[in-house]
Design an enzyme around this catalytic site. Structure first.
Site, PDB file in Angstrom:
ATOM      1  N   CYS A  21      27.092  11.995   7.648  1.00  0.00           N
ATOM      2  CA  CYS A  21      27.086  12.123   9.108  1.00  0.00           C
ATOM      3  C   CYS A  21      26.508  13.497   9.436  1.00  0.00           C
ATOM      4  O   CYS A  21      25.771  14.061   8.632  1.00  0.00           O
ATOM      5  CB  CYS A  21      28.481  11.896   9.699  1.00  0.00           C
ATOM      6  N   ASN A  24      30.165  16.420   8.640  1.00  0.00           N
ATOM      7  CA  ASN A  24      31.057  16.091   7.524  1.00  0.00           C
ATOM      8  C   ASN A  24      32.496  16.513   7.822  1.00  0.00           C
ATOM      9  O   ASN A  24      33.224  16.970   6.956  1.00  0.00           O
ATOM     10  CB  ASN A  24      30.544  16.722   6.225  1.00  0.00           C
ATOM     11  N   THR A  25      32.902  16.322   9.096  1.00  0.00           N
ATOM     12  CA  THR A  25      34.291  16.606   9.475  1.00  0.00           C
ATOM     13  C   THR A  25      34.969  15.423  10.162  1.00  0.00           C
ATOM     14  O   THR A  25      36.178  15.447  10.339  1.00  0.00           O
ATOM     15  CB  THR A  25      34.394  17.832  10.412  1.00  0.00           C
ATOM     16  N   ARG A  27      33.278  11.410  10.887  1.00  0.00           N
ATOM     17  CA  ARG A  27      32.924  10.062  10.433  1.00  0.00           C
ATOM     18  C   ARG A  27      32.796   9.933   8.919  1.00  0.00           C
ATOM     19  O   ARG A  27      33.385   9.018   8.318  1.00  0.00           O
ATOM     20  CB  ARG A  27      31.620   9.598  11.094  1.00  0.00           C
ATOM     21  N   ASP A 134      29.959   9.058  17.247  1.00  0.00           N
ATOM     22  CA  ASP A 134      30.602  10.289  16.774  1.00  0.00           C
ATOM     23  C   ASP A 134      31.792  10.621  17.667  1.00  0.00           C
ATOM     24  O   ASP A 134      31.615  10.863  18.864  1.00  0.00           O
ATOM     25  CB  ASP A 134      29.597  11.437  16.796  1.00  0.00           C
TER      26      ASP A 134
END
Length: 167
Positions: A21, A24-25, A27, A134
């Site tokens: 994504c 990277n925190t 999805r 998102d």
């Protein structure tokens, strides 16, 4: 059964899936955690998963709502640390599943042209540029919706892989 001297030991191979994504925190850590749980449920020990972000800062934790929503579903994300997408990660992966069409070109630039699709397109078998919204900065119920969507898509993706990956 023991190996005779000089007989090579068969190499153990894994099938590696990388979820990508933006940061990277949210999805991709959710997708990685859901996939780990689903792989364990299916008994697929020969499949490994990881996640990364095209604009990730190394070492960030998963977002607060991603952690809390995942925990409610028995998926631990508290140990997750973000990592940027690299050529090495793309090379490691046998399949790269991105959250949105905007992520495709980043993976392609790093050598993943032949192994990247959106998660939604791979799960459905379509080629429509399906994107997972998102939830970053949104309310917790948006993260719950994202979790549910990812759970459905990952189950579909693993179902598609089952003919070649079922142990």
């Amino acid at each position: 059964m023991s190996q005779q001297a000089g007989t090579p030991t068969p190499r153990t191979t894994t099938f590696n899936i990388l979820f990508v994504c933006t940061g990277n925190t949210c999805r991709s850590p959710l997708a990685e955690g859901i996939a780990r749980a689903e792989l364990e449920r299916r008994g697929w020990q020969h499949v490994q998963v990881a996640s990364a972000g095209i604009a990730a800062r190394p070492g960030d934790t998963a977002s607060e709502f991603a952690v809390s929503v995942a925990a409610r579903h028995g998926v631990p994300l508290d140990a997750h640390r973000s990592q940027p997408l690299t050529p090495e990660l793309v090379s490691w992966a046998d399949l790269v599943l991105v959250m949105g069409a905007s992520h495709l070109s980043s993976v392609r630039r790093l050598g993943g042209e032949e192994k990247v699709l959106t998660l939604g397109d791979f799960a459905s078998g379509a080629d429509e540029g399906y994107s997972v919204r998102d939830p970053f900065g949104g309310p917790e119920n948006l993260y719950e919706s994202t979790y549910q969507e990812l759970h459905r898509l990952i189950a579909g993706a693993l179902d598609r892989l089952e003919p070649i990956l079922h142990p």
